[in-house]
Write a protein that holds these residues in place. Structure first.
Motif, PDB file in Angstrom:
ATOM      1  N   MET A   1       0.816  -1.179   0.000  1.00 14.86           N
ATOM      2  CA  MET A   1       0.000   0.000   0.000  1.00 14.86           C
ATOM      3  C   MET A   1       0.870   1.257   0.000  1.00 14.86           C
ATOM      4  SD  MET A   1      -3.111  -0.923  -0.376  1.00 14.86           S
ATOM      5  CE  MET A   1      -4.033   0.548  -0.049  1.00 14.86           C
ATOM      6  N   ASP A   2       2.031   1.176   0.625  1.00 16.92           N
ATOM      7  CA  ASP A   2       2.935   2.339   0.609  1.00 16.92           C
ATOM      8  C   ASP A   2       3.342   2.674  -0.822  1.00 16.92           C
ATOM      9  OD1 ASP A   2       2.831   2.591   3.369  1.00 16.92           O
ATOM     10  OD2 ASP A   2       4.704   1.501   3.698  1.00 16.92           O
ATOM     11  N   ALA A   3       3.645   1.647  -1.614  1.00 16.07           N
ATOM     12  CA  ALA A   3       4.044   1.875  -3.002  1.00 16.07           C
ATOM     13  C   ALA A   3       2.881   2.427  -3.824  1.00 16.07           C
ATOM     14  CB  ALA A   3       4.558   0.572  -3.623  1.00 16.07           C
TER      15      ALA A   3
ATOM     16  N   THR B   1       0.321   4.171  -2.667  1.00 20.10           N
ATOM     17  CA  THR B   1       0.106   5.542  -2.215  1.00 20.10           C
ATOM     18  C   THR B   1       1.153   6.482  -2.805  1.00 20.10           C
ATOM     19  OG1 THR B   1      -0.872   4.736  -0.169  1.00 20.10           O
ATOM     20  CG2 THR B   1      -0.100   7.001  -0.163  1.00 20.10           C
ATOM     21  N   ALA B   2       2.412   6.054  -2.807  1.00 19.88           N
ATOM     22  CA  ALA B   2       3.484   6.880  -3.372  1.00 19.88           C
ATOM     23  C   ALA B   2       3.265   7.106  -4.862  1.00 19.88           C
ATOM     24  CB  ALA B   2       4.837   6.226  -3.115  1.00 19.88           C
ATOM     25  N   HIS B   3       2.866   6.062  -5.578  1.00 21.35           N
ATOM     26  CA  HIS B   3       2.626   6.189  -7.014  1.00 21.35           C
ATOM     27  C   HIS B   3       1.456   7.142  -7.275  1.00 21.35           C
ATOM     28  CE1 HIS B   3       2.871   5.137 -11.190  1.00 21.35           C
ATOM     29  NE2 HIS B   3       1.637   4.678 -11.208  1.00 21.35           N
ATOM     30  N   ALA B   4       0.396   7.017  -6.510  1.00 23.21           N
ATOM     31  CA  ALA B   4      -0.754   7.915  -6.659  1.00 23.21           C
ATOM     32  C   ALA B   4      -0.324   9.363  -6.414  1.00 23.21           C
ATOM     33  CB  ALA B   4      -1.864   7.516  -5.694  1.00 23.21           C
ATOM     34  N   ARG B   5       0.473   9.570  -5.396  1.00 23.16           N
ATOM     35  CA  ARG B   5       0.968  10.914  -5.085  1.00 23.16           C
ATOM     36  C   ARG B   5       1.810  11.450  -6.249  1.00 23.16           C
ATOM     37  NH1 ARG B   5       3.253   9.709  -0.305  1.00 23.16           N
ATOM     38  NH2 ARG B   5       1.271   9.766   0.771  1.00 23.16           N
ATOM     39  N   ASP B   6       2.674  10.597  -6.808  1.00 19.03           N
ATOM     40  CA  ASP B   6       3.503  10.990  -7.958  1.00 19.03           C
ATOM     41  C   ASP B   6       2.648  11.390  -9.159  1.00 19.03           C
ATOM     42  OD1 ASP B   6       5.791  10.461  -6.482  1.00 19.03           O
ATOM     43  OD2 ASP B   6       6.171   8.515  -7.455  1.00 19.03           O
ATOM     44  N   LEU B   7       1.496  10.742  -9.293  1.00 23.81           N
ATOM     45  CA  LEU B   7       0.585  11.049 -10.402  1.00 23.81           C
ATOM     46  C   LEU B   7      -0.275  12.283 -10.128  1.00 23.81           C
ATOM     47  CD1 LEU B   7      -0.618   7.442 -11.294  1.00 23.81           C
ATOM     48  CD2 LEU B   7       0.937   8.886 -12.618  1.00 23.81           C
ATOM     49  N   GLY B   8      -0.166  12.822  -8.929  1.00 26.37           N
ATOM     50  CA  GLY B   8      -0.956  13.996  -8.575  1.00 26.37           C
ATOM     51  C   GLY B   8      -2.366  13.663  -8.118  1.00 26.37           C
ATOM     52  N   LEU B   9      -2.605  12.405  -7.801  1.00 26.30           N
ATOM     53  CA  LEU B   9      -3.927  12.001  -7.335  1.00 26.30           C
ATOM     54  C   LEU B   9      -4.107  12.392  -5.877  1.00 26.30           C
ATOM     55  CD1 LEU B   9      -4.047   8.435  -8.916  1.00 26.30           C
ATOM     56  CD2 LEU B   9      -4.929  10.575  -9.860  1.00 26.30           C
TER      57      LEU B   9
ATOM     58  N   GLU C   1      -6.702  10.782  -4.055  1.00 24.97           N
ATOM     59  CA  GLU C   1      -7.470   9.716  -3.419  1.00 24.97           C
ATOM     60  C   GLU C   1      -7.239   8.411  -4.159  1.00 24.97           C
ATOM     61  OE1 GLU C   1     -11.739  10.176  -1.809  1.00 24.97           O
ATOM     62  OE2 GLU C   1     -11.988   9.360  -3.833  1.00 24.97           O
ATOM     63  N   ILE C   2      -7.261   7.309  -3.419  1.00 23.90           N
ATOM     64  CA  ILE C   2      -7.211   5.959  -3.980  1.00 23.90           C
ATOM     65  C   ILE C   2      -8.514   5.281  -3.578  1.00 23.90           C
ATOM     66  CG2 ILE C   2      -6.023   3.734  -3.962  1.00 23.90           C
ATOM     67  CD1 ILE C   2      -3.552   5.293  -2.887  1.00 23.90           C
ATOM     68  N   GLN C   3      -9.135   4.585  -4.499  1.00 23.54           N
ATOM     69  CA  GLN C   3     -10.361   3.848  -4.190  1.00 23.54           C
ATOM     70  C   GLN C   3     -10.177   2.386  -4.552  1.00 23.54           C
ATOM     71  OE1 GLN C   3     -13.922   5.465  -5.918  1.00 23.54           O
ATOM     72  NE2 GLN C   3     -13.433   7.550  -5.264  1.00 23.54           N
TER      73      GLN C   3
END
Length: 51
Positions: A1-3, A5-13, A15-17
């Motif tokens: 989940m850390d990876a 979350t980090a990838h989502a953050r890198d994409l500028g997202l 929220e993750i669903q």
């Protein structure tokens, strides 16, 4: 989940669903320990078998 979350953050997202069946108590506990919040959702199915 850390990876994830980090990838989502890198994409500028912001929220993750995802989803899991309510009977999957282990997953529910895991996600709640992460701080995830459950949201109500309706799930529909439509048979296309012709029976």
């Amino acid at each position: 989940m850390d990876a994830v979350t980090a990838h989502a953050r890198d994409l500028g997202l912001t929220e993750i669903q995802w989803n899991t069946p309510a009977w999957n108590e282990g997953a529910v506990r895991f996600y709640e320990r992460l701080g995830a919040q459950a949201k109500e959702k309706l799930r529909y199915t439509l048979s296309v078998s012709g029976d």
